[in-house]
Write a protein that holds these residues in place. Structure first.
Motif, mmCIF file in Angstrom:
data_model
loop_
_atom_site.group_PDB
_atom_site.id
_atom_site.type_symbol
_atom_site.label_atom_id
_atom_site.label_comp_id
_atom_site.label_asym_id
_atom_site.label_seq_id
_atom_site.Cartn_x
_atom_site.Cartn_y
_atom_site.Cartn_z
ATOM 1 N N VAL A 152 -8.941 11.081 2.962
ATOM 2 C CA VAL A 152 -9.648 10.140 3.838
ATOM 3 C C VAL A 152 -9.870 8.794 3.156
ATOM 4 O O VAL A 152 -9.603 7.729 3.727
ATOM 5 N N GLY A 153 -10.343 8.809 1.905
ATOM 6 C CA GLY A 153 -10.673 7.567 1.196
ATOM 7 C C GLY A 153 -9.525 6.587 1.088
ATOM 8 O O GLY A 153 -9.653 5.405 1.452
ATOM 9 N N LEU A 157 -9.190 2.659 2.470
ATOM 10 C CA LEU A 157 -8.978 1.558 1.527
ATOM 11 C C LEU A 157 -7.653 0.852 1.804
ATOM 12 O O LEU A 157 -7.564 -0.383 1.740
ATOM 13 N N GLY A 158 -6.602 1.619 2.123
ATOM 14 C CA GLY A 158 -5.296 1.025 2.393
ATOM 15 C C GLY A 158 -5.330 0.095 3.587
ATOM 16 O O GLY A 158 -4.756 -0.999 3.563
ATOM 17 N N ARG A 159 -6.010 0.511 4.643
ATOM 18 C CA ARG A 159 -6.103 -0.328 5.838
ATOM 19 C C ARG A 159 -6.922 -1.586 5.573
ATOM 20 O O ARG A 159 -6.675 -2.639 6.175
ATOM 21 N N MET A 160 -7.882 -1.511 4.688
ATOM 22 C CA MET A 160 -8.684 -2.687 4.344
ATOM 23 C C MET A 160 -7.885 -3.681 3.496
ATOM 24 O O MET A 160 -8.082 -4.895 3.595
ATOM 25 N N LYS A 161 -6.956 -3.170 2.686
ATOM 26 C CA LYS A 161 -6.190 -4.040 1.789
ATOM 27 C C LYS A 161 -5.013 -4.725 2.476
ATOM 28 O O LYS A 161 -4.585 -5.805 2.046
ATOM 29 N N MET A 162 -4.481 -4.105 3.526
ATOM 30 C CA MET A 162 -3.254 -4.611 4.139
ATOM 31 C C MET A 162 -3.352 -6.072 4.581
ATOM 32 O O MET A 162 -2.475 -6.885 4.238
ATOM 33 N N ARG A 171 2.845 -8.708 -3.222
ATOM 34 C CA ARG A 171 3.618 -7.493 -2.983
ATOM 35 C C ARG A 171 3.036 -6.284 -3.707
ATOM 36 O O ARG A 171 3.211 -5.148 -3.252
ATOM 37 N N VAL A 172 2.386 -6.484 -4.846
ATOM 38 C CA VAL A 172 1.756 -5.358 -5.533
ATOM 39 C C VAL A 172 0.624 -4.804 -4.668
ATOM 40 O O VAL A 172 0.499 -3.591 -4.480
ATOM 41 N N LEU A 173 -0.189 -5.698 -4.136
ATOM 42 C CA LEU A 173 -1.292 -5.277 -3.277
ATOM 43 C C LEU A 173 -0.759 -4.632 -2.004
ATOM 44 O O LEU A 173 -1.318 -3.636 -1.512
ATOM 45 N N TYR A 174 0.329 -5.174 -1.461
ATOM 46 C CA TYR A 174 0.909 -4.596 -0.247
ATOM 47 C C TYR A 174 1.428 -3.186 -0.516
ATOM 48 O O TYR A 174 1.206 -2.269 0.291
ATOM 49 N N ALA A 175 2.161 -3.010 -1.637
ATOM 50 C CA ALA A 175 2.683 -1.687 -1.968
ATOM 51 C C ALA A 175 1.546 -0.690 -2.141
ATOM 52 O O ALA A 175 1.628 0.462 -1.675
ATOM 53 N N ASP A 176 0.479 -1.119 -2.791
ATOM 54 C CA ASP A 176 -0.697 -0.261 -2.973
ATOM 55 C C ASP A 176 -1.288 0.121 -1.621
ATOM 56 O O ASP A 176 -1.552 1.301 -1.344
ATOM 57 N N LYS A 181 -2.319 3.909 2.657
ATOM 58 C CA LYS A 181 -2.453 4.088 4.108
ATOM 59 C C LYS A 181 -1.732 5.338 4.590
ATOM 60 O O LYS A 181 -2.114 5.956 5.586
ATOM 61 N N ALA A 182 -0.678 5.719 3.853
ATOM 62 C CA ALA A 182 0.111 6.891 4.236
ATOM 63 C C ALA A 182 -0.307 8.157 3.482
ATOM 64 O O ALA A 182 0.346 9.201 3.620
ATOM 65 N N ASP A 183 -1.361 8.085 2.684
ATOM 66 C CA ASP A 183 -1.759 9.231 1.868
ATOM 67 C C ASP A 183 -2.203 10.428 2.701
ATOM 68 O O ASP A 183 -2.225 11.560 2.199
ATOM 69 N N TRP A 184 -2.580 10.204 3.947
ATOM 70 C CA TRP A 184 -2.988 11.328 4.787
ATOM 71 C C TRP A 184 -1.849 12.338 4.945
ATOM 72 O O TRP A 184 -2.089 13.539 5.097
ATOM 73 N N ARG A 185 -0.608 11.858 4.856
ATOM 74 C CA ARG A 185 0.526 12.776 4.996
ATOM 75 C C ARG A 185 0.603 13.739 3.814
ATOM 76 O O ARG A 185 0.914 14.914 3.974
ATOM 77 N N THR A 186 0.320 13.220 2.626
ATOM 78 C CA THR A 186 0.295 14.089 1.451
ATOM 79 C C THR A 186 -0.808 15.129 1.577
ATOM 80 O O THR A 186 -0.600 16.318 1.308
ATOM 81 N N ALA A 187 -2.003 14.670 1.988
ATOM 82 C CA ALA A 187 -3.130 15.592 2.136
ATOM 83 C C ALA A 187 -2.834 16.649 3.197
ATOM 84 O O ALA A 187 -3.050 17.849 2.980
ATOM 85 N N ALA A 188 -2.310 16.205 4.338
ATOM 86 C CA ALA A 188 -2.009 17.146 5.423
ATOM 87 C C ALA A 188 -0.926 18.132 5.016
ATOM 88 O O ALA A 188 -1.019 19.336 5.297
#
Length: 331
Positions: A152-153, A157-162, A171-176, A181-188
């Motif tokens: 969740v975290g 954070l990813g959506r806030m940084k985009m 580009r470093v911040l964008y890649a981060d 933002k896609a980490d939910w897929r790993t968790a799921a």
């Protein structure tokens, strides 16, 4: 965490919007590091012998690289121009981006092989019970709770940084932001793998681990391609790297509105945050531009966007073929 002096990148003074974006991005990256420290600890304590949990844990460790790279790169990029670095230190962003991308690609490849070997050997990961407050609880529920916490975290954070990455053209911040933002897929996916073990599907754990590994490899390869492209002076692209940056066209259109300019063709180099612009202009017949004309043309280009940093305007008889927009359009 101080952002004192964060008013410019080299000699480029940041507008108010970018100053606020930079300050917020720095704060969010420190929050990310703090959160991921807790996430790594939680997953490590819960992972047991699950290959999917192990892979998710390594991915969480890798999540430290982009925020650290961003904090170091933006600090170095703010150093002033000096005789040894006449273009400034903007390339620090590209170097940080490439370092983070190579780490992702290498580690993802290792994890994919390791997970595949577990599948080939038909390893059956045991998930025992743990005692919590005097009650025996299946350890899989603990693993699932850990993945919910770590999933969740980063998404928030990813959506806030985009939008900050877009505002700063970082580009470093964008890649981060994109990876978080896609980490939910790993968790799921990890939750599915753990539930698969509970249902007796021993292979589900390894399959999920391989899927997570390939997700890491994809992120690494995409970012290696974009980072290396910028470092070898490919044409300036949008922050996500999907298409040429519109400023190249906008510079030419703005210059062609100047009375003495007949045609313009520009090449724009992405230095990291800011652009270096070389504009080749064909004057109208009978007009020889003076220093004042060329200085005014450079000012017109700089006024388009804060990212337009160094501008060189060169009068020529004809536009170089690779920069001729009209010729390419006809072709």
């Amino acid at each position: 965490m101080s952002t004192e002096g964060a008013l410019s990148f080299g000699r480029t003074q940041l507008p108010d919007e970018q100053r606020r974006a930079l300050t917020r991005a720095i704060h969010l990256e420190w929050v990310t590091i703090a959160f991921m420290t807790t996430a790594v600890a939680v997953v490590y304590l819960a992972m047991g012998s699950s290959q999917a949990m192990k892979t998710a844990w390594v991915e969480d460790l890798l999540a430290f690289i982009p925020p650290i790279a961003f904090l170091l790169a933006q600090r170095r990029a703010r150093r002033p121009v000096d005789p040894d670095h006449p273009y400034g230190y903007h390339r620090a962003v590209g170097a940080g981006h490439l370092a983070a991308a190579v780490a992702l690609l290498g580690t993802g490849s290792y994890l994919a092989v390791d997970s595949a070997m577990g599948l080939i050997k038909a390893e059956h990961p045991p998930v025992a019970t743990v005692e919590i407050f005097g009650h025996a609880v299946w350890a899989g529920w603990v693993m699932i709770a850990a993945m919910v916490y770590t999933g969740v975290g980063p998404v928030i954070l990813g959506r806030m940084k985009m939008p900050l990455a877009d505002a700063l053209h970082d580009r470093v911040l964008y890649a981060d932001a994109d990876m978080q933002k896609a980490d939910w897929r790993t968790a799921a996916g990890t939750v599915v793998g753990v539930l698969g073990i509970g249902l007796g599907l021993w292979w589900a754990d390894a399959v999920v681990a391989i899927a997570i590994s390939f997700s890491i490899i994809r992120d690494g390869w995409t970012n290696v391609r974009h980072a290396s492209g910028a470092l070898v002076d490919s044409q300036a692209r949008t922050v996500e790297g999907s298409q040429p940056h519109p400023l190249t066209r906008q510079v030419d259109e703005a210059l062609e509105e100047i009375a003495w300019v007949h045609r313009s063709g520009s090449r724009v180099r992405d230095m990291g945050h800011v652009f270096h612009v070389e504009s080749f202009v064909v004057p109208h017949a009978g007009h020889t531009p003076g220093l004042g004309d060329l200085e005014h043309a450079a000012q017109v280009a700089r006024a388009l966007d804060w990212k337009v940093d160094d501008v060189v305007v060169v009068p020529v008889r004809e536009i170089p073929a690779e920069l001729d927009r009209r010729a390419r359009a006809k072709g």
